[in-house]
Design a protein around this motif. Structure first.
Motif, PDB file in Angstrom:
ATOM      1  N   CYS A 216       0.802  -1.229   0.000  1.00  0.00           N
ATOM      2  CA  CYS A 216       0.000   0.000   0.000  1.00  0.00           C
ATOM      3  C   CYS A 216       0.831   1.272   0.000  1.00  0.00           C
ATOM      4  O   CYS A 216       0.280   2.370   0.165  1.00  0.00           O
ATOM      5  CB  CYS A 216      -0.975  -0.005   1.176  1.00  0.00           C
ATOM      6  N   HIS A 217       2.154   1.157  -0.215  1.00  0.00           N
ATOM      7  CA  HIS A 217       2.977   2.382  -0.243  1.00  0.00           C
ATOM      8  C   HIS A 217       4.251   2.118  -1.039  1.00  0.00           C
ATOM      9  O   HIS A 217       5.190   1.501  -0.529  1.00  0.00           O
ATOM     10  CB  HIS A 217       3.314   2.804   1.193  1.00  0.00           C
ATOM     11  N   THR A 218       4.259   2.534  -2.311  1.00  0.00           N
ATOM     12  CA  THR A 218       5.496   2.419  -3.104  1.00  0.00           C
ATOM     13  C   THR A 218       5.686   3.657  -3.973  1.00  0.00           C
ATOM     14  O   THR A 218       4.747   4.365  -4.278  1.00  0.00           O
ATOM     15  CB  THR A 218       5.523   1.199  -4.065  1.00  0.00           C
ATOM     16  N   HIS A 219       6.959   3.841  -4.339  1.00  0.00           N
ATOM     17  CA  HIS A 219       7.329   4.895  -5.301  1.00  0.00           C
ATOM     18  C   HIS A 219       8.047   4.163  -6.441  1.00  0.00           C
ATOM     19  O   HIS A 219       9.180   4.479  -6.756  1.00  0.00           O
ATOM     20  CB  HIS A 219       8.289   5.901  -4.674  1.00  0.00           C
ATOM     21  N   LEU A 220       7.421   3.143  -7.023  1.00  0.00           N
ATOM     22  CA  LEU A 220       8.222   2.227  -7.848  1.00  0.00           C
ATOM     23  C   LEU A 220       8.550   2.717  -9.245  1.00  0.00           C
ATOM     24  O   LEU A 220       9.273   2.053  -9.987  1.00  0.00           O
ATOM     25  CB  LEU A 220       7.636   0.808  -7.831  1.00  0.00           C
TER      26      LEU A 220
ATOM     27  N   ILE B 192       1.079   2.931  -6.334  1.00  0.00           N
ATOM     28  CA  ILE B 192       2.236   3.544  -6.999  1.00  0.00           C
ATOM     29  C   ILE B 192       2.063   5.061  -6.966  1.00  0.00           C
ATOM     30  O   ILE B 192       1.049   5.575  -7.430  1.00  0.00           O
ATOM     31  CB  ILE B 192       2.368   3.057  -8.465  1.00  0.00           C
ATOM     32  N   LYS B 193       3.075   5.747  -6.443  1.00  0.00           N
ATOM     33  CA  LYS B 193       3.010   7.203  -6.328  1.00  0.00           C
ATOM     34  C   LYS B 193       3.815   7.870  -7.434  1.00  0.00           C
ATOM     35  O   LYS B 193       4.838   7.345  -7.867  1.00  0.00           O
ATOM     36  CB  LYS B 193       3.619   7.645  -4.991  1.00  0.00           C
ATOM     37  N   SER B 194       3.378   9.061  -7.815  1.00  0.00           N
ATOM     38  CA  SER B 194       4.233   9.943  -8.613  1.00  0.00           C
ATOM     39  C   SER B 194       5.139  10.670  -7.606  1.00  0.00           C
ATOM     40  O   SER B 194       5.337  10.196  -6.496  1.00  0.00           O
ATOM     41  CB  SER B 194       3.373  10.923  -9.403  1.00  0.00           C
TER      42      SER B 194
ATOM     43  N   GLY C  27      -0.990  10.754   3.700  1.00  0.00           N
ATOM     44  CA  GLY C  27       0.193  11.594   3.864  1.00  0.00           C
ATOM     45  C   GLY C  27       1.391  10.885   4.441  1.00  0.00           C
ATOM     46  O   GLY C  27       1.258   9.938   5.219  1.00  0.00           O
ATOM     47  N   HIS C  28       2.592  11.349   4.021  1.00  0.00           N
ATOM     48  CA  HIS C  28       3.844  10.999   4.685  1.00  0.00           C
ATOM     49  C   HIS C  28       3.955  11.958   5.868  1.00  0.00           C
ATOM     50  O   HIS C  28       4.233  13.147   5.670  1.00  0.00           O
ATOM     51  CB  HIS C  28       5.040  11.261   3.779  1.00  0.00           C
ATOM     52  N   VAL C  29       3.728  11.465   7.069  1.00  0.00           N
ATOM     53  CA  VAL C  29       3.670  12.367   8.222  1.00  0.00           C
ATOM     54  C   VAL C  29       4.467  11.825   9.406  1.00  0.00           C
ATOM     55  O   VAL C  29       4.624  10.612   9.563  1.00  0.00           O
ATOM     56  CB  VAL C  29       2.204  12.608   8.667  1.00  0.00           C
TER      57      VAL C  29
ATOM     58  N   ASP D 246       1.154   7.701   6.988  1.00  0.00           N
ATOM     59  CA  ASP D 246       2.265   6.795   6.720  1.00  0.00           C
ATOM     60  C   ASP D 246       3.574   7.280   7.348  1.00  0.00           C
ATOM     61  O   ASP D 246       3.827   8.482   7.389  1.00  0.00           O
ATOM     62  CB  ASP D 246       2.459   6.648   5.204  1.00  0.00           C
ATOM     63  N   HIS D 247       4.374   6.341   7.806  1.00  0.00           N
ATOM     64  CA  HIS D 247       5.672   6.500   8.494  1.00  0.00           C
ATOM     65  C   HIS D 247       5.472   6.543  10.014  1.00  0.00           C
ATOM     66  O   HIS D 247       5.697   5.566  10.678  1.00  0.00           O
ATOM     67  CB  HIS D 247       6.470   7.717   8.013  1.00  0.00           C
ATOM     68  N   LEU D 248       5.142   7.735  10.585  1.00  0.00           N
ATOM     69  CA  LEU D 248       4.653   7.834  11.977  1.00  0.00           C
ATOM     70  C   LEU D 248       5.680   7.581  13.083  1.00  0.00           C
ATOM     71  O   LEU D 248       5.308   7.336  14.228  1.00  0.00           O
ATOM     72  CB  LEU D 248       3.476   6.862  12.187  1.00  0.00           C
TER      73      LEU D 248
ATOM     74  N   SER E  32       6.230  -1.533   1.528  1.00  0.00           N
ATOM     75  CA  SER E  32       7.663  -1.629   1.204  1.00  0.00           C
ATOM     76  C   SER E  32       8.312  -0.245   1.133  1.00  0.00           C
ATOM     77  O   SER E  32       9.511  -0.116   1.329  1.00  0.00           O
ATOM     78  CB  SER E  32       7.874  -2.351  -0.127  1.00  0.00           C
ATOM     79  N   ASP E  33       7.516   0.794   0.794  1.00  0.00           N
ATOM     80  CA  ASP E  33       8.064   2.138   0.558  1.00  0.00           C
ATOM     81  C   ASP E  33       9.120   2.102  -0.541  1.00  0.00           C
ATOM     82  O   ASP E  33      10.022   2.947  -0.569  1.00  0.00           O
ATOM     83  CB  ASP E  33       8.650   2.720   1.858  1.00  0.00           C
ATOM     84  N   LEU E  34       9.043   1.124  -1.428  1.00  0.00           N
ATOM     85  CA  LEU E  34      10.051   0.971  -2.481  1.00  0.00           C
ATOM     86  C   LEU E  34      10.338   2.322  -3.148  1.00  0.00           C
ATOM     87  O   LEU E  34       9.450   2.934  -3.734  1.00  0.00           O
ATOM     88  CB  LEU E  34       9.536  -0.054  -3.514  1.00  0.00           C
TER      89      LEU E  34
HETATM   90 ZN   LIG Z   1       7.075   7.032   0.776  1.00  0.00          ZN
END
Ligand SMILES: [Zn+2]
Length: 416
Positions: free
Chosen positions: A78-82, A147-149, A248-250, A271-273, A323-325
């Motif tokens: 649920c969290h990648t920048h692939l 997948i994030k931009s 959010g990345h927070v 996300d992160h936290l 994964s935060d890839l």
């Molecule tokens: Zn991230």
């Protein structure tokens, strides 16, 4: 036995299985059901039934014998920048030899080096670079991936990244949740003018991404080195106004109050936290915001501050694991590694990251109604494993015990 009344079609049954359903209605660890079968009609689960039930004994259709193997829901990252261009391995080498981050950034490293490379690449080139990463995730059981931009940071380059995500979804048996992360970093041409860049995001990038249906959610990096709480608020409000979900990345590197912002906008996940405070935990619990834990970056950056897992657990905040890839802080195309790290580094039990990469990850992507558990009416995305116990999926890395990958009722190659 429960059944789903769907249109008749080509029914299939996976029999003699040990199910880790992760269905909250099944009150055993892992939602375990022994000697069960999954009956699938089209792309949906029609029934989850014991082997000695009439539905199984009277079944007519194609039979897959699991021979007692474990079956889990498909994994959801649920969290990648692939999607990215370039490599940051040389930068990592510099960091390990003691060069401070500020100096690395001065020499052109850091996130902006990935922005430069990503901008310079065509859509085809970015697609080709992303394929091996996606294949690696799929090979270990990922059936849905976010997948994030966020490495384009111009209207055209952000949309280019999102088009690559769409093409990946069209080219592989995997579901993609595309997320606009234009508020990832202030691009070099806007140095000292972050508010103007936020205006570009709000007035042009979000409307275009929503109009072309290239993103279903918007994300922000709420941090001293990125965007302020007020700037993130503008982005998230615009996203909501254009019908996008938000996240959010927070609280990754400091406590800026990003979580309350996400909650205020009804966000899917925070996300992160690592720097989450006590009051924020109560807000998340109240709003049902999913806590997405990303131990890859914690490990790779050798951070010291851990997310408050015990407090999240006690408060009943759903915890997902991703994964935060990404090329800079978590260059690992392995959700199993992230699950393992969540146990070893953050103190989760093996069941928690497995639930966090299935049921809770589905919730973090707004798909809890359709994905994440083995239950009637859910999409038939599941995995057949050669393991003695589900904890082995998280425990033992380096070999791949995935035997069969089923996506929308279709058997896909376990190692695409
Ligand atoms: Zn991230």
């Amino acid at each position: 036995m429960e059944t789903l009344h769907g249109s008749p079609g080509w029914d299939q049954m996976w029999e003699n299985a040990r199910l880790a359903t992760f269905d909250p209605a099944v009150r055993t660890p892992y939602g375990q059901l022994d000697r069960h079968a999954i009956i699938v009609r089209g792309d949906r689960i029609l029934a989850v039934a014991p082997m000695d039930s009439p539905a199984v004994e009277g079944f007519c259709g194609q039979i897959h014998n699991c021979e007692g193997r474990w079956v889990t829901p498909g994994l959801i990252d649920c969290h990648t920048h692939l999607v990215w261009g370039g490599s940051r391995a040389a930068e990592w080498e510099m960091r390990l030899s003691g060069v401070p981050y500020a100096e690395i950034a001065r020499r052109g490293g850091g996130i902006l080096s990935t922005v430069r490379s990503t901008r310079a690449m065509t859509e085809d080139e970015l697609f080709a670079a992303a394929v091996p990463r996606l294949r690696a995730l799929m090979a270990e059981g990922v059936t849905t991936v976010e997948i994030k931009s966020g490495y384009g940071l111009t209207l055209d380059d952000e949309l280019k990244m999102l088009r690559v995500a769409r093409r990946l979804a069209e080219s592989f048996p995997v579901e993609v949740s595309p997320t606009l992360l234009a508020a990832h970093a202030v691009p070099p041409e806007f140095t000292g003018r972050a508010d103007e860049y936020v205006s570009l995001i709000v007035n042009e990038i979000i409307p275009a991404a929503a109009e072309e249906k290239l993103a279903e959610a918007a994300d922000v990096f709420c941090e001293q080195i990125a965007f302020s709480r007020e700037q993130c608020d503008r982005v998230l409000a615009a996203a909501r106004a254009h019908g996008l979900a938000v996240k959010g990345h927070v609280e990754q590197l400091s406590s800026l109050g990003g979580v309350t912002l996400i909650a205020k906008h009804g966000g899917w996940s925070a996300d992160h936290l690592e720097y989450l405070n006590h009051a924020d935990i109560a807000v998340m619990a109240r709003r049902g915001t999913v806590a997405v834990l990303l131990p890859g970056a914690y490990y790779f950056l050798r951070e010291q501050q851990k997310p408050p897992v015990e407090e999240l657990r006690t408060a009943g905040v759903p915890m997902a694991v991703g994964s935060d890839l990404n090329p800079g802080t978590s260059p690992f195309a392995s959700l199993r590694l992230a699950m393992n790290q969540a146990c070893v580094l953050f103190g989760l039990t093996p069941e928690e990251p497995l639930a966090g990469a299935t049921r809770e990850a589905a919730r973090a992507l707004g798909r809890a109604d359709r994905l994440g558990t083995l239950a009637v009416a859910k999409q038939a995305d599941f995995l057949v494993w050669d393991v003695e116990h589900p904890a082995e999926i998280v425990c033992s890395l380096g070999t791949n015990p995935l035997r069969e990958r089923v996506v929308r009722g279709q058997v896909e190659n376990a190692h695409p």
